[in-house]
Design a protein around this motif. Structure first.
Motif, PDB file in Angstrom:
ATOM      1  N   LEU A   1      -2.562   9.255  -5.165  1.00  0.00           N
ATOM      2  CA  LEU A   1      -3.061   8.081  -4.450  1.00  0.00           C
ATOM      3  C   LEU A   1      -4.477   7.721  -4.888  1.00  0.00           C
ATOM      4  O   LEU A   1      -4.805   6.529  -5.027  1.00  0.00           O
ATOM      5  N   ASP A   2      -5.312   8.711  -5.131  1.00  0.00           N
ATOM      6  CA  ASP A   2      -6.681   8.441  -5.601  1.00  0.00           C
ATOM      7  C   ASP A   2      -6.659   7.672  -6.919  1.00  0.00           C
ATOM      8  O   ASP A   2      -7.398   6.693  -7.093  1.00  0.00           O
ATOM      9  N   THR A   3      -5.818   8.131  -7.852  1.00  0.00           N
ATOM     10  CA  THR A   3      -5.722   7.463  -9.151  1.00  0.00           C
ATOM     11  C   THR A   3      -5.201   6.037  -8.988  1.00  0.00           C
ATOM     12  O   THR A   3      -5.722   5.096  -9.610  1.00  0.00           O
ATOM     13  N   TRP A   4      -4.196   5.882  -8.160  1.00  0.00           N
ATOM     14  CA  TRP A   4      -3.607   4.551  -7.946  1.00  0.00           C
ATOM     15  C   TRP A   4      -4.625   3.586  -7.347  1.00  0.00           C
ATOM     16  O   TRP A   4      -4.780   2.459  -7.822  1.00  0.00           O
ATOM     17  N   PHE A   5      -5.340   4.033  -6.323  1.00  0.00           N
ATOM     18  CA  PHE A   5      -6.314   3.155  -5.681  1.00  0.00           C
ATOM     19  C   PHE A   5      -7.468   2.802  -6.620  1.00  0.00           C
ATOM     20  O   PHE A   5      -7.986   1.682  -6.605  1.00  0.00           O
ATOM     21  N   GLN A   6      -7.883   3.761  -7.461  1.00  0.00           N
ATOM     22  CA  GLN A   6      -8.961   3.469  -8.400  1.00  0.00           C
ATOM     23  C   GLN A   6      -8.561   2.379  -9.393  1.00  0.00           C
ATOM     24  O   GLN A   6      -9.388   1.551  -9.780  1.00  0.00           O
ATOM     25  N   LEU A   7      -7.282   2.361  -9.783  1.00  0.00           N
ATOM     26  CA  LEU A   7      -6.812   1.358 -10.736  1.00  0.00           C
ATOM     27  C   LEU A   7      -6.521   0.016 -10.055  1.00  0.00           C
ATOM     28  O   LEU A   7      -6.815  -1.045 -10.599  1.00  0.00           O
ATOM     29  N   VAL A   8      -5.913   0.080  -8.888  1.00  0.00           N
ATOM     30  CA  VAL A   8      -5.451  -1.141  -8.226  1.00  0.00           C
ATOM     31  C   VAL A   8      -6.574  -1.879  -7.492  1.00  0.00           C
ATOM     32  O   VAL A   8      -6.598  -3.116  -7.433  1.00  0.00           O
ATOM     33  N   ILE A   9      -7.486  -1.111  -6.933  1.00  0.00           N
ATOM     34  CA  ILE A   9      -8.614  -1.741  -6.216  1.00  0.00           C
ATOM     35  C   ILE A   9      -9.863  -1.544  -7.052  1.00  0.00           C
ATOM     36  O   ILE A   9     -10.550  -0.522  -6.948  1.00  0.00           O
ATOM     37  N   GLN A  10     -10.143  -2.509  -7.886  1.00  0.00           N
ATOM     38  CA  GLN A  10     -11.289  -2.436  -8.816  1.00  0.00           C
ATOM     39  C   GLN A  10     -12.441  -3.275  -8.266  1.00  0.00           C
ATOM     40  O   GLN A  10     -12.542  -4.465  -8.536  1.00  0.00           O
ATOM     41  N   ASP A  11     -13.281  -2.634  -7.467  1.00  0.00           N
ATOM     42  CA  ASP A  11     -14.415  -3.353  -6.872  1.00  0.00           C
ATOM     43  C   ASP A  11     -15.496  -3.627  -7.925  1.00  0.00           C
ATOM     44  O   ASP A  11     -15.738  -2.833  -8.803  1.00  0.00           O
TER      45      ASP A  11
ATOM     46  N   ASN B   1       0.849  -1.192   0.000  1.00  0.00           N
ATOM     47  CA  ASN B   1       0.000   0.000   0.000  1.00  0.00           C
ATOM     48  C   ASN B   1       0.887   1.245   0.000  1.00  0.00           C
ATOM     49  O   ASN B   1       1.532   1.561   1.008  1.00  0.00           O
ATOM     50  N   ILE B   2       0.915   1.969  -1.117  1.00  0.00           N
ATOM     51  CA  ILE B   2       1.788   3.130  -1.221  1.00  0.00           C
ATOM     52  C   ILE B   2       1.269   4.317  -0.409  1.00  0.00           C
ATOM     53  O   ILE B   2       1.993   5.303  -0.218  1.00  0.00           O
ATOM     54  N   GLY B   3       0.047   4.210   0.077  1.00  0.00           N
ATOM     55  CA  GLY B   3      -0.471   5.257   0.949  1.00  0.00           C
ATOM     56  C   GLY B   3       0.021   5.112   2.376  1.00  0.00           C
ATOM     57  O   GLY B   3      -0.127   6.035   3.181  1.00  0.00           O
ATOM     58  N   ILE B   4       0.642   3.962   2.681  1.00  0.00           N
ATOM     59  CA  ILE B   4       1.135   3.691   4.031  1.00  0.00           C
ATOM     60  C   ILE B   4       2.653   3.645   4.079  1.00  0.00           C
ATOM     61  O   ILE B   4       3.275   4.210   4.975  1.00  0.00           O
TER      62      ILE B   4
ATOM     63  N   TYR C   1       5.888  15.446  -4.936  1.00  0.00           N
ATOM     64  CA  TYR C   1       4.906  14.460  -4.503  1.00  0.00           C
ATOM     65  C   TYR C   1       4.709  14.443  -2.986  1.00  0.00           C
ATOM     66  O   TYR C   1       3.979  13.605  -2.464  1.00  0.00           O
ATOM     67  N   LEU C   2       5.353  15.375  -2.280  1.00  0.00           N
ATOM     68  CA  LEU C   2       5.033  15.577  -0.866  1.00  0.00           C
ATOM     69  C   LEU C   2       3.919  16.601  -0.701  1.00  0.00           C
ATOM     70  O   LEU C   2       3.318  16.702   0.378  1.00  0.00           O
ATOM     71  N   ASP C   3       3.667  17.357  -1.753  1.00  0.00           N
ATOM     72  CA  ASP C   3       2.565  18.325  -1.720  1.00  0.00           C
ATOM     73  C   ASP C   3       1.256  17.581  -1.451  1.00  0.00           C
ATOM     74  O   ASP C   3       0.961  16.563  -2.092  1.00  0.00           O
ATOM     75  N   ALA C   4       0.477  18.067  -0.511  1.00  0.00           N
ATOM     76  CA  ALA C   4      -0.724  17.356  -0.068  1.00  0.00           C
ATOM     77  C   ALA C   4      -1.710  17.113  -1.209  1.00  0.00           C
ATOM     78  O   ALA C   4      -2.262  16.021  -1.341  1.00  0.00           O
ATOM     79  N   VAL C   5      -1.918  18.129  -2.049  1.00  0.00           N
ATOM     80  CA  VAL C   5      -2.872  17.987  -3.151  1.00  0.00           C
ATOM     81  C   VAL C   5      -2.349  17.002  -4.182  1.00  0.00           C
ATOM     82  O   VAL C   5      -3.078  16.116  -4.649  1.00  0.00           O
ATOM     83  N   LYS C   6      -1.088  17.144  -4.548  1.00  0.00           N
ATOM     84  CA  LYS C   6      -0.483  16.257  -5.534  1.00  0.00           C
ATOM     85  C   LYS C   6      -0.492  14.813  -5.033  1.00  0.00           C
ATOM     86  O   LYS C   6      -0.835  13.883  -5.783  1.00  0.00           O
ATOM     87  N   ARG C   7      -0.142  14.617  -3.778  1.00  0.00           N
ATOM     88  CA  ARG C   7      -0.114  13.272  -3.198  1.00  0.00           C
ATOM     89  C   ARG C   7      -1.510  12.664  -3.178  1.00  0.00           C
ATOM     90  O   ARG C   7      -1.701  11.499  -3.528  1.00  0.00           O
ATOM     91  N   SER C   8      -2.503  13.460  -2.783  1.00  0.00           N
ATOM     92  CA  SER C   8      -3.873  12.962  -2.710  1.00  0.00           C
ATOM     93  C   SER C   8      -4.376  12.523  -4.085  1.00  0.00           C
ATOM     94  O   SER C   8      -4.993  11.453  -4.221  1.00  0.00           O
ATOM     95  N   ARG C   9      -4.110  13.318  -5.105  1.00  0.00           N
ATOM     96  CA  ARG C   9      -4.553  12.972  -6.461  1.00  0.00           C
ATOM     97  C   ARG C   9      -3.846  11.719  -6.968  1.00  0.00           C
ATOM     98  O   ARG C   9      -4.468  10.861  -7.600  1.00  0.00           O
TER      99      ARG C   9
END
Length: 333
Positions: free
Chosen positions: A323-333, A168-171, A313-321
């Motif tokens: 991670l959002d894109t990564w999770f949408q691709l990696v976790i495909q419910d 998990n790259i968010g952790i 990529y430490l910028d809060a907005v950049k990091r959030s975007r």
């Protein structure tokens, strides 16, 4: 005259005895890794600097930022900070929390040791690799490049369903650094992320958990694993195969810095000199790190350079975007 000489001799002997039995100089070293990970380095440091008592403690990145920027906890000042990712080190230096030091290795061998402004020093590199469970994938399908990895995932989706592992790259900070830096270099990163999601990859909190699952046969393929962790598990588990990417290798620098509020800067400087010296090479190898000249056998090594670009990529907005894109691709419910 004789009495004066005797008194002077007695004084010299007394002072010399006191110095010989003086308590070792205390030094506080802080890192984000557990002590067992950096133990070889601490043991080598103790042997090299016997009159220095290095006390190591583990802290989360948020705790380190609080200690150095806000000073909100009551812990002792940090004399040397060792980090497995360079972005936080550059951030702290950029905020004025790192002390400039004229390291001897930088002066004598500048090309072998990367640094930023004489404040953040690269002590060794940890490349990203693929890891495969031996016999789980046909030799012809074992990926050797990122293009090959994407094809293996896409063409063996049923076979690899729930058999691919990711951290998990968010952790995990190291995994996030590898992911963000690879996304900058190649559009294949997002293709692989999509293919990993289609394979319903198993997501782990750390590389240790991922490699444990692979060694137990619960996972067959892992991607962007630090070579240091992979080597440690492979040495104890013959079922683990390490694959060095043939298209390019991302080399992440471990960094060291002396905080501006360090209690003992001269001795901290000696520690930095040791970490950059050949005397530390064997200990660094035991930790799993390599020096730049030792990566010559790998094809197309791309060193993640120290500098302000790491702050993107430490910028809060950049990091959030991201991670959002990564999770949408990696976790495909």
């Amino acid at each position: 005259m004789i009495a004066r000489f005797a008194l002077a001799l007695l004084t010299a002997v007394t002072v010399g005895s006191a110095l010989a039995h003086a308590a070792p100089e205390r030094l506080t070293i802080v890192g984000v890794d557990a002590r067992p990970t950096v133990e070889p380095l601490l043991e080598a440091l103790e042997a090299d600097m016997p009159h220095t008592q290095a006390e190591y403690s583990e802290a989360r990145p948020s705790q380190i930022i609080s200690r150095l920027l806000a000073g909100v906890d009551g812990a002792e000042p940090i004399d040397v900070l060792i980090l497995p990712t360079p972005d936080l080190a550059v951030y702290l230096a950029n905020e004025g929390s790192a002390s400039r030091y004229p390291a001897s290795a930088i002066k004598h061998r500048p090309r072998e040791h990367a640094h930023w402004r004489g404040e953040v020093f690269s002590i060794g590199y940890d490349p990203a690799v693929f890891v495969v469970r031996k016999g789980a994938i046909a030799p012809i399908d074992v990926p050797r490049t990122r293009t090959g990895l994407a094809r293996t995932l896409e063409q063996n989706r049923t076979r690899l369903l729930r058999r691919v592992g990711l951290v998990n790259i968010g952790i995990d900070n190291v995994s996030y650094a590898f992911a963000s830096q690879e996304a900058l270099r190649s559009p294949l990163f997002w293709r692989i992320s999509r293919a990993v999601g289609a394979a319903q990859a198993r997501i782990f909190d750390s590389n240790e958990e991922l490699l444990q699952a692979l060694s137990q046969g619960r996972v067959d393929l892992a991607y962007n694993v630090p070579l240091s962790a992979a080597r440690k598990w492979a040495s104890e588990n013959p079922s683990i195969e390490i694959v060095i990417p043939e298209d390019y290798v991302l080399a992440l620098p471990w960094t060291a810095l002396i905080p501006e509020k360090a209690r003992n800067r001269p001795t901290a400087g000696d520690v930095v000199d040791f970490l950059l010296s050949e005397r530390a090479k064997s200990a660094l190898e035991k930790v799993g790190l390599t020096r730049s000249q030792d990566l010559a056998t790998m094809k197309n090594v791309q060193f993640i350079e120290l500098g302000p670009e790491l702050l993107v990529y430490l910028d809060a907005v950049k990091r959030s975007r991201f991670l959002d894109t990564w999770f949408q691709l990696v976790i495909q419910d």
